[in-house]
Write a protein that holds these residues in place. Structure first.
Motif, mmCIF file in Angstrom:
data_model
loop_
_atom_site.group_PDB
_atom_site.id
_atom_site.type_symbol
_atom_site.label_atom_id
_atom_site.label_comp_id
_atom_site.label_asym_id
_atom_site.label_seq_id
_atom_site.Cartn_x
_atom_site.Cartn_y
_atom_site.Cartn_z
ATOM 1 N N TRP A 366 0.876 -1.181 0.000
ATOM 2 C CA TRP A 366 0.000 0.000 0.000
ATOM 3 C C TRP A 366 0.903 1.218 0.000
ATOM 4 C CZ3 TRP A 366 -5.006 0.017 -1.023
ATOM 5 C CH2 TRP A 366 -5.789 1.154 -0.743
ATOM 6 N N VAL A 367 0.529 2.264 -0.726
ATOM 7 C CA VAL A 367 1.390 3.447 -0.817
ATOM 8 C C VAL A 367 0.588 4.705 -0.479
ATOM 9 C CG1 VAL A 367 2.758 2.373 -2.669
ATOM 10 C CG2 VAL A 367 0.878 3.918 -3.268
ATOM 11 N N GLN A 369 -0.885 7.192 -2.037
ATOM 12 C CA GLN A 369 -1.090 7.315 -3.495
ATOM 13 C C GLN A 369 -1.063 8.750 -4.028
ATOM 14 O OE1 GLN A 369 -3.631 4.606 -5.769
ATOM 15 N NE2 GLN A 369 -4.786 6.374 -6.451
ATOM 16 N N HIS A 384 -7.326 0.797 -12.028
ATOM 17 C CA HIS A 384 -8.622 0.112 -12.139
ATOM 18 C C HIS A 384 -9.741 1.139 -12.365
ATOM 19 C CE1 HIS A 384 -9.022 1.809 -8.226
ATOM 20 N NE2 HIS A 384 -10.135 1.176 -7.926
ATOM 21 N N GLY A 386 -10.982 3.487 -10.366
ATOM 22 C CA GLY A 386 -11.812 3.958 -9.244
ATOM 23 C C GLY A 386 -11.908 5.476 -9.353
ATOM 24 N N TRP A 387 -13.004 6.072 -8.890
ATOM 25 C CA TRP A 387 -13.189 7.510 -9.122
ATOM 26 C C TRP A 387 -12.170 8.352 -8.361
ATOM 27 C CZ3 TRP A 387 -14.357 10.268 -12.874
ATOM 28 C CH2 TRP A 387 -14.751 11.600 -12.757
ATOM 29 N N ASN A 388 -11.838 7.946 -7.124
ATOM 30 C CA ASN A 388 -10.818 8.707 -6.383
ATOM 31 C C ASN A 388 -9.484 8.658 -7.124
ATOM 32 O OD1 ASN A 388 -12.056 9.564 -3.712
ATOM 33 N ND2 ASN A 388 -12.533 7.388 -3.715
ATOM 34 N N GLU A 392 -7.403 11.765 -8.671
ATOM 35 C CA GLU A 392 -6.042 12.019 -8.183
ATOM 36 C C GLU A 392 -5.074 12.052 -9.370
ATOM 37 O OE1 GLU A 392 -5.665 8.859 -5.284
ATOM 38 O OE2 GLU A 392 -7.236 9.748 -4.031
ATOM 39 N N GLN A 409 -16.493 1.751 -12.489
ATOM 40 C CA GLN A 409 -15.162 1.946 -13.086
ATOM 41 C C GLN A 409 -15.180 1.918 -14.615
ATOM 42 O OE1 GLN A 409 -13.195 -1.122 -10.833
ATOM 43 N NE2 GLN A 409 -13.677 -0.065 -8.910
HETATM 44 N N1 UDP Z 1 -4.978 4.297 -2.291
HETATM 45 C C1 UDP Z 1 -3.889 4.541 -1.499
HETATM 46 N N2 UDP Z 1 -2.827 3.696 -1.581
HETATM 47 C C2 UDP Z 1 -2.782 2.644 -2.420
HETATM 48 C C3 UDP Z 1 -3.898 2.399 -3.250
HETATM 49 C C4 UDP Z 1 -4.977 3.258 -3.164
HETATM 50 O O1 UDP Z 1 -3.868 5.496 -0.722
HETATM 51 O O2 UDP Z 1 -1.789 1.913 -2.429
HETATM 52 C C5 UDP Z 1 -6.130 5.202 -2.179
HETATM 53 C C6 UDP Z 1 -6.286 6.030 -3.422
HETATM 54 O O3 UDP Z 1 -5.484 7.181 -3.331
HETATM 55 C C7 UDP Z 1 -7.781 6.315 -3.444
HETATM 56 C C8 UDP Z 1 -8.402 5.145 -2.691
HETATM 57 O O4 UDP Z 1 -7.332 4.460 -2.045
HETATM 58 O O5 UDP Z 1 -8.061 7.520 -2.766
HETATM 59 C C9 UDP Z 1 -9.092 4.156 -3.619
HETATM 60 O O6 UDP Z 1 -10.286 4.694 -4.046
HETATM 61 P P1 UDP Z 1 -10.812 4.507 -5.533
HETATM 62 O O7 UDP Z 1 -12.103 5.235 -5.627
HETATM 63 O O8 UDP Z 1 -9.778 4.874 -6.518
HETATM 64 O O9 UDP Z 1 -11.023 2.946 -5.713
HETATM 65 P P2 UDP Z 1 -11.702 1.794 -4.814
HETATM 66 O O10 UDP Z 1 -10.681 1.387 -3.838
HETATM 67 O O11 UDP Z 1 -12.930 2.377 -4.186
HETATM 68 O O12 UDP Z 1 -11.988 0.714 -5.809
#
Ligand code: UDP
Ligand code: UDP
Length: 464
Positions: A366-367, A369, A384, A386-388, A392, A409
């Protein structure tokens, strides 16, 4: 004196407005709703954030929320059960189970909590994916705002499921996935079967997940307002469609960017990077040192978010592609990412990949991100969608290669797609969209203004 009086009025009003924020218990939802909580706290509102027990324990273990929110004396966390045993998995495969338990258990707990909270919330911002909370707020006479963490495009596609069923464009079989879809107004020119939210691939119109996402979305207009983590410049035409059903709409995205810009002017975020972390997993900061040692825009960042589960075969296929790209890559292999039903199990796959990756790859669990995407060494994001993650990446101007997994997605990846664009055009487009996002959160921008309007509206409800 005018200014002083206004400040005093504002302080008095703030004291009586108390906003309860209640997210669906998933990383992407907790993350964006906590960003909103932080923004409302910066604006001086009293905020209570209601987290699931399960996630709260993880949030406290792996993020800096306690330090960060300690600068707001009127902020508090509260926790509530999601109804599942603590050792129950909560992956994408268990979606329906979680929804059922929220409706069976959490719903009643939420009602009790609302009655016992002091000071009584003057308004509630609830995740629009949990409309039981809208029902309860209405029953108890508390003004309720629905917040959706998905894109406007995905929200609108869910909203149009009844039309899709009526026109017999749903359900469909897996053939002819490029067939155009005509019953989502505003998207007639580009939407195909494959772009619809994955839940639309259900073979049967009574499929429980299809029915659930449809009803949860159709219920949004019952809330007093709808809040979306998006920006006018990116999704304007679709937002107009949504406004004809939900006229009181606030667009406040990208929330992470809005927060970063507002934190600079207010009590600064007491973190190493200046970026707020809301992680439910331990972040491996060593990846930042690894990135530091690479040239600008050279690294492919790979992450499939917090919920996706991939097979061993898919992992190996990605690995071949990454190695053959001859680019350095930073790959997030979250515990649980590789489905255990795929033969040897996750540990074996990871060993295999680590072994084959030493030369150019960096595998982490995990990073941080946001920080990774804004690092100068990152040149592309295999995501993938994801909206966040999409927002970002947009804000950091990093071009995306999309492998949408499920839910909204597919819609998100279609929205940011440039068919047939060459590499330089992708870079240019990423720069353009990133600039739009910057403008939206800057002083006077659309998201900046909508956040101001939201704060004022929450305040005036509190002073009534
Ligand atoms: N994220 C993170 N570290 C990682 C992978 C993901 O901090 O290694 C965070 C990313 O920045 C985002 C969230 O986890 O804010 C994932 O949300 P997203 O809507 O992209 O996808 P979901 O996890 O809901 O499928
Ligand atoms: N686009 C978008 N939202 C939409 C429709 C299009 O972001 O609702 C983007 C699309 O992904 C592309 C650009 O706008 O980047 C132009 O889209 P169009 O379909 O006109 O041309 P394309 O580049 O996809 O061939």
């Amino acid at each position: 004196h005018g200014d002083e009086n206004r400040d005093r009025d504002r302080d008095t009003n703030s004291a009586s407005s108390h906003v309860l924020i209640f997210p669906l218990p998933y990383q992407g939802h907790v993350n964006s709703m906590l960003k909103l909580a932080e923004l409302l706290s910066i604006a001086g509102l009293r905020v209570t954030f209601l987290n699931s027990d399960y996630n709260h324990h993880r949030l406290l273990s792996h993020s800096d929320v306690l330090t960060r929110f300690s600068r707001f004396p009127a902020f508090q966390f509260q926790t509530i059960s999601d109804g599942l045993p603590l050792d129950n998995p909560r992956s994408a495969h268990q979606l329906l189970q979680l929804f059922d338990s929220l409706n069976a258990t959490t719903k009643h707990l939420f009602r009790d909590r609302l009655l016992s909270l002091y000071p009584r919330p003057s308004s509630i911002i609830v995740d629009g994916a949990m409309t039981f909370a809208i029902d309860i707020a209405k029953e108890l006479g508390v003004p309720v705002f629905a917040f959706r963490t998905i894109s406007a495009c995905a929200f609108w596609a869910y909203f149009c499921i009844p039309r899709l069923l009526q026109s017999c464009e749903l359900p469909f079989n897996d053939e002819d996935m490029d067939k155009p879809i005509k019953s989502v107004p505003g998207m007639e020119t580009f939407l195909r079967r494959r772009d619809l939210p994955s839940f639309c691939r259900a073979k049967d119109r009574s499929d429980p997940i299809l029915q659930r996402v449809m009803t949860e979305t159709l219920n949004a207009p019952r809330a007093a307002a709808l809040i979306l983590n998006t920006l006018e410049d990116l999704e304007g035409p679709i937002l107009s469609q949504i406004r004809s059903h939900c006229p009181n709409l606030y667009t406040v995205g990208p929330l992470h960017a809005l927060l970063n810009s507002q934190s600079q002017d207010h009590p600064p975020t007491p973190t190493q990077s200046g970026i707020s972390s809301n992680s439910l997993w331990a972040e491996q900061r060593s990846c930042i040192n690894w990135l530091d040692s690479h040239p600008a825009k050279s690294v492919v960042y790979v992450s499939f978010g917090s919920l996706a589960v991939v097979t061993k075969e898919e992992m190996i296929e990605f690995w071949h592609g990454l190695v053959k790209s001859e680019k350095p890559f930073l790959w997030v292999v979250r515990p649980g990412l590789v489905g255990l039903d795929s033969g040897a199990g996750a540990a074996a796959v990871e060993e295999e990949l680590v072994e084959g990756t030493r030369e150019r790859g960096c595998l982490v669990e995990w990073v941080p991100q946001e920080e990774v995407l804004s690092h100068r060494a990152v040149g592309a994001f295999l995501t993938h969608s994801g909206w966040n993650s999409t927002l970002e990446s947009v804000f950091a101007r990093v071009p995306m290669i999309c492998w949408p997994y499920f839910a909204d997605q597919q819609m998100n990846s279609r929205e940011v797609m440039d068919e047939g664009a060459r590499r330089d055009e992708l870079r240019r487009r990423a720069d353009e969209v990133g600039e739009m996002a910057r403008t939206s959160v800057g002083d006077g921008g659309s998201s900046f203004s909508d956040l101001g309007r939201l704060v004022e509206d929450l305040r005036s409800i509190g002073s009534m």
